[in-house]
Design a protein around this motif. Structure first.
Motif, PDB file in Angstrom:
ATOM      1  N   ARG A   1       0.800  -1.213   0.000  1.00  0.00           N
ATOM      2  CA  ARG A   1       0.000   0.000   0.000  1.00  0.00           C
ATOM      3  C   ARG A   1       0.843   1.279   0.000  1.00  0.00           C
ATOM      4  NH1 ARG A   1      -5.290   1.111   3.690  1.00  0.00           N
ATOM      5  NH2 ARG A   1      -5.777   3.134   2.796  1.00  0.00           N
ATOM      6  N   ARG A   2       1.988   1.290   0.664  1.00  0.00           N
ATOM      7  CA  ARG A   2       2.792   2.500   0.805  1.00  0.00           C
ATOM      8  C   ARG A   2       3.759   2.731  -0.362  1.00  0.00           C
ATOM      9  NH1 ARG A   2       1.986   5.489   5.312  1.00  0.00           N
ATOM     10  NH2 ARG A   2       3.974   6.458   4.873  1.00  0.00           N
ATOM     11  N   LEU A   3       3.780   1.830  -1.322  1.00  0.00           N
ATOM     12  CA  LEU A   3       4.574   1.990  -2.532  1.00  0.00           C
ATOM     13  C   LEU A   3       3.693   2.663  -3.573  1.00  0.00           C
ATOM     14  CD1 LEU A   3       7.273   1.266  -3.953  1.00  0.00           C
ATOM     15  CD2 LEU A   3       6.175  -0.876  -4.654  1.00  0.00           C
TER      16      LEU A   3
ATOM     17  N   SER B   1       9.110   5.275 -11.867  1.00  0.00           N
ATOM     18  CA  SER B   1      10.484   5.779 -11.778  1.00  0.00           C
ATOM     19  C   SER B   1      11.487   4.640 -11.885  1.00  0.00           C
ATOM     20  CB  SER B   1      10.704   6.528 -10.457  1.00  0.00           C
ATOM     21  OG  SER B   1       9.929   7.702 -10.407  1.00  0.00           O
ATOM     22  N   PHE B   2      11.259   3.553 -11.159  1.00  0.00           N
ATOM     23  CA  PHE B   2      12.176   2.420 -11.190  1.00  0.00           C
ATOM     24  C   PHE B   2      12.290   1.857 -12.601  1.00  0.00           C
ATOM     25  CE2 PHE B   2      10.344   1.618  -6.706  1.00  0.00           C
ATOM     26  CZ  PHE B   2      11.091   2.650  -6.171  1.00  0.00           C
ATOM     27  N   ALA B   3      11.160   1.742 -13.288  1.00  0.00           N
ATOM     28  CA  ALA B   3      11.177   1.216 -14.659  1.00  0.00           C
ATOM     29  C   ALA B   3      11.966   2.144 -15.582  1.00  0.00           C
ATOM     30  CB  ALA B   3       9.743   1.042 -15.168  1.00  0.00           C
TER      31      ALA B   3
ATOM     32  N   ILE C   1      20.163   4.310 -15.215  1.00  0.00           N
ATOM     33  CA  ILE C   1      20.473   5.206 -14.097  1.00  0.00           C
ATOM     34  C   ILE C   1      20.485   4.387 -12.813  1.00  0.00           C
ATOM     35  CG2 ILE C   1      19.728   7.226 -12.772  1.00  0.00           C
ATOM     36  CD1 ILE C   1      18.371   8.231 -15.382  1.00  0.00           C
ATOM     37  N   ASN C   2      21.603   4.425 -12.096  1.00  0.00           N
ATOM     38  CA  ASN C   2      21.754   3.628 -10.880  1.00  0.00           C
ATOM     39  C   ASN C   2      21.769   4.457  -9.611  1.00  0.00           C
ATOM     40  OD1 ASN C   2      22.042   1.111 -12.272  1.00  0.00           O
ATOM     41  ND2 ASN C   2      24.063   1.819 -12.893  1.00  0.00           N
ATOM     42  N   GLU C   3      21.900   5.773  -9.724  1.00  0.00           N
ATOM     43  CA  GLU C   3      21.978   6.652  -8.559  1.00  0.00           C
ATOM     44  C   GLU C   3      20.680   7.425  -8.387  1.00  0.00           C
ATOM     45  OE1 GLU C   3      25.840   5.438  -9.543  1.00  0.00           O
ATOM     46  OE2 GLU C   3      24.649   6.716 -10.826  1.00  0.00           O
ATOM     47  N   ALA C   4      20.241   7.520  -7.142  1.00  0.00           N
ATOM     48  CA  ALA C   4      19.016   8.267  -6.839  1.00  0.00           C
ATOM     49  C   ALA C   4      19.300   9.281  -5.738  1.00  0.00           C
ATOM     50  CB  ALA C   4      17.913   7.321  -6.392  1.00  0.00           C
TER      51      ALA C   4
ATOM     52  N   HIS D   1      12.406   3.334  -0.765  1.00  0.00           N
ATOM     53  CA  HIS D   1      12.040   2.411  -1.833  1.00  0.00           C
ATOM     54  C   HIS D   1      13.121   2.341  -2.910  1.00  0.00           C
ATOM     55  CE1 HIS D   1       7.835   3.342  -0.306  1.00  0.00           C
ATOM     56  NE2 HIS D   1       8.067   2.086   0.002  1.00  0.00           N
ATOM     57  N   PHE D   2      13.863   3.436  -3.120  1.00  0.00           N
ATOM     58  CA  PHE D   2      14.936   3.416  -4.113  1.00  0.00           C
ATOM     59  C   PHE D   2      16.039   2.456  -3.678  1.00  0.00           C
ATOM     60  CE2 PHE D   2      12.662   7.180  -5.228  1.00  0.00           C
ATOM     61  CZ  PHE D   2      12.752   7.230  -6.613  1.00  0.00           C
ATOM     62  N   ARG D   3      16.397   2.507  -2.415  1.00  0.00           N
ATOM     63  CA  ARG D   3      17.421   1.592  -1.888  1.00  0.00           C
ATOM     64  C   ARG D   3      16.916   0.149  -1.968  1.00  0.00           C
ATOM     65  NH1 ARG D   3      18.581   3.443   3.265  1.00  0.00           N
ATOM     66  NH2 ARG D   3      20.306   4.664   2.507  1.00  0.00           N
ATOM     67  N   GLU D   4      15.658  -0.069  -1.605  1.00  0.00           N
ATOM     68  CA  GLU D   4      15.083  -1.418  -1.654  1.00  0.00           C
ATOM     69  C   GLU D   4      15.133  -2.003  -3.067  1.00  0.00           C
ATOM     70  OE1 GLU D   4      11.781  -0.721   1.893  1.00  0.00           O
ATOM     71  OE2 GLU D   4      11.106  -0.909  -0.167  1.00  0.00           O
TER      72      GLU D   4
END
Length: 133
Positions: A95-97, A104-106, A113-116, A122-125
């Motif tokens: 629910r919180r995603l 963005s991940f896609a 792109i590997n850096e956020a 969620h980016f780290r996950e």
């Protein structure tokens, strides 16, 4: 180097009361000085504008539009990216995603792109390098 810039980072840059503000300002200046290509999606653009207007007001929205957005590259979300994000969101069943994050991940994967620059775990996950640490 290409860096994905998340809504959480832009809000922290703009909001002096944000708990991440000092770190966000430091990272933002470092990114600009390094010549990094700063990237975000059109979905994030809408999300960020709406949140900045609601939380910080029109003056902050003006700063975003006039001072920050000219420094970033916007990737416009196409049908495939939306579909991939929606599928990932429904598959994750969390629910919180958000759909914006999943899209963005896609797009990050598609663009290599590997850096956020983000304060959203969620980016780290998802395995991206998290520049806000």
């Amino acid at each position: 180097m290409k860096v994905w810039v998340d809504t959480s980072a832009l809000l922290a840059v703009l909001d002096g009361d944000d708990r991440h503000h000092d770190r966000a300002r430091t990272v933002w200046v470092e990114l600009l000085q390094s010549g990094a290509v700063l990237v975000l999606s059109s979905y994030m653009l809408v999300e960020t504008c709406a949140l900045v207007q609601r939380r910080l007001g029109l003056d902050a929205l003006r700063v975003l539009h006039e001072d920050i957005l000219p420094l970033v590259r916007v990737i416009w979300v196409d049908e495939e990216a939306h579909r991939l994000g929606a599928t990932a969101l429904l598959t994750a069943n969390r629910r919180r995603l958000s759909l914006v994050d999943c899209v963005s991940f896609a797009l990050m994967r598609r663009a290599g792109i590997n850096e956020a620059f983000a304060f959203d775990v969620h980016f780290r996950e998802q395995g991206f390098r998290y520049l806000a640490d």
